[in-house]
Write a protein that holds these residues in place. Structure first.
Motif, PDB file in Angstrom:
ATOM      1  N   ARG A  19     -17.001   2.864  24.086  1.00 47.13           N
ATOM      2  CA  ARG A  19     -17.419   2.854  22.691  1.00 47.13           C
ATOM      3  C   ARG A  19     -18.178   4.104  22.280  1.00 47.13           C
ATOM      4  NH1 ARG A  19     -14.721   0.326  19.565  1.00 47.13           N
ATOM      5  NH2 ARG A  19     -16.404   0.641  18.108  1.00 47.13           N
ATOM      6  N   ILE A  21     -21.863   3.860  22.277  1.00 49.21           N
ATOM      7  CA  ILE A  21     -23.208   3.312  22.466  1.00 49.21           C
ATOM      8  C   ILE A  21     -23.132   2.384  23.677  1.00 49.21           C
ATOM      9  CG2 ILE A  21     -24.998   1.794  21.523  1.00 49.21           C
ATOM     10  CD1 ILE A  21     -24.285   2.709  18.767  1.00 49.21           C
ATOM     11  N   GLU A  23     -24.933  -0.010  24.790  1.00 45.62           N
ATOM     12  CA  GLU A  23     -25.103  -1.445  24.519  1.00 45.62           C
ATOM     13  C   GLU A  23     -23.804  -2.079  24.031  1.00 45.62           C
ATOM     14  OE1 GLU A  23     -29.090   0.505  24.181  1.00 45.62           O
ATOM     15  OE2 GLU A  23     -27.095   0.960  23.412  1.00 45.62           O
ATOM     16  N   MET A  24     -23.078  -1.365  23.171  1.00 40.64           N
ATOM     17  CA  MET A  24     -21.812  -1.913  22.667  1.00 40.64           C
ATOM     18  C   MET A  24     -20.752  -1.915  23.756  1.00 40.64           C
ATOM     19  SD  MET A  24     -22.620  -3.127  19.850  1.00 40.64           S
ATOM     20  CE  MET A  24     -21.014  -3.872  19.663  1.00 40.64           C
ATOM     21  N   ASP A  25     -20.783  -0.914  24.641  1.00 37.24           N
ATOM     22  CA  ASP A  25     -19.878  -0.926  25.801  1.00 37.24           C
ATOM     23  C   ASP A  25     -20.069  -2.220  26.592  1.00 37.24           C
ATOM     24  OD1 ASP A  25     -19.203   1.698  25.143  1.00 37.24           O
ATOM     25  OD2 ASP A  25     -20.223   2.594  26.867  1.00 37.24           O
ATOM     26  N   ILE A  27     -21.669  -5.120  25.723  1.00 33.49           N
ATOM     27  CA  ILE A  27     -21.425  -6.342  24.950  1.00 33.49           C
ATOM     28  C   ILE A  27     -19.929  -6.577  24.761  1.00 33.49           C
ATOM     29  CG2 ILE A  27     -21.660  -7.372  22.652  1.00 33.49           C
ATOM     30  CD1 ILE A  27     -24.476  -6.009  22.551  1.00 33.49           C
ATOM     31  N   ASP A  55     -19.874   2.079  15.760  1.00 32.31           N
ATOM     32  CA  ASP A  55     -20.748   1.410  16.731  1.00 32.31           C
ATOM     33  C   ASP A  55     -22.106   1.015  16.160  1.00 32.31           C
ATOM     34  OD1 ASP A  55     -19.114   1.145  18.885  1.00 32.31           O
ATOM     35  OD2 ASP A  55     -20.076   2.659  20.118  1.00 32.31           O
ATOM     36  N   GLN A  56     -22.695   1.889  15.339  1.00 25.13           N
ATOM     37  CA  GLN A  56     -23.994   1.547  14.753  1.00 25.13           C
ATOM     38  C   GLN A  56     -23.882   0.290  13.896  1.00 25.13           C
ATOM     39  OE1 GLN A  56     -23.165   4.801  15.173  1.00 25.13           O
ATOM     40  NE2 GLN A  56     -24.910   5.498  16.334  1.00 25.13           N
ATOM     41  N   TYR A  59     -23.342  -2.803  16.187  1.00 26.89           N
ATOM     42  CA  TYR A  59     -24.579  -3.192  16.863  1.00 26.89           C
ATOM     43  C   TYR A  59     -25.504  -3.950  15.901  1.00 26.89           C
ATOM     44  CZ  TYR A  59     -28.698  -3.086  19.797  1.00 26.89           C
ATOM     45  OH  TYR A  59     -29.784  -3.460  20.547  1.00 26.89           O
ATOM     46  N   GLN A  60     -25.628  -3.456  14.680  1.00 23.35           N
ATOM     47  CA  GLN A  60     -26.477  -4.136  13.697  1.00 23.35           C
ATOM     48  C   GLN A  60     -25.925  -5.515  13.336  1.00 23.35           C
ATOM     49  OE1 GLN A  60     -26.837  -1.134  10.591  1.00 23.35           O
ATOM     50  NE2 GLN A  60     -28.841  -0.559  11.380  1.00 23.35           N
ATOM     51  N   VAL A  62     -23.964  -7.485  15.350  1.00 25.02           N
ATOM     52  CA  VAL A  62     -24.079  -8.365  16.519  1.00 25.02           C
ATOM     53  C   VAL A  62     -25.527  -8.799  16.747  1.00 25.02           C
ATOM     54  CG1 VAL A  62     -23.833  -8.460  19.042  1.00 25.02           C
ATOM     55  CG2 VAL A  62     -21.984  -7.541  17.659  1.00 25.02           C
ATOM     56  N   THR A  63     -26.468  -7.911  16.485  1.00 28.07           N
ATOM     57  CA  THR A  63     -27.879  -8.244  16.703  1.00 28.07           C
ATOM     58  C   THR A  63     -28.518  -8.933  15.502  1.00 28.07           C
ATOM     59  OG1 THR A  63     -28.558  -6.026  16.009  1.00 28.07           O
ATOM     60  CG2 THR A  63     -28.219  -6.392  18.389  1.00 28.07           C
TER      61      THR A  63
END
Length: 85
Positions: A19, A21, A23-25, A27, A55-56, A59-60, A62-63
């Motif tokens: 990805r 990021i 964290e996204m990799d 998740i 990705d940004q 991430y926002q 998903v979180t």
């Protein structure tokens, strides 16, 4: 000619773990490993479209920092639920 299902799943798994990021990799690759083989074609289409997103933003979503677009609400909820356990 359309992409064979097995090839598509492999491609989606690779795109999930590469990805940008970290964290996204983590998740998305874990989600893909657990779920892609059981998804039907429309669900794979939705996941494929999701992987086109930034990705940004992902991430926002998903979180829970930002509400995802309506077209991804269910999929994002499923991904987020997987990692809140």
């Amino acid at each position: 000619m359309s992409e064979p299902r097995e090839v598509r799943i492999k491609r989606l798994k690779m795109r999930s773990m590469r990805r940008g990021i970290k964290e996204m990799d983590l998740i998305l690759s874990a989600y893909a490993d657990r779920n892609l083989n059981d998804m039907d074609a429309p669900a794979l289409d939705s996941y494929d479209a999701l992987l086109q997103e930034n990705d940004q933003d992902l991430y926002q979503w998903v979180t829970g920092q930002v509400q995802p677009p309506d077209s991804f609400t269910g999929l994002i909820a499923d991904i987020a639920q997987t990692f809140q356990k």
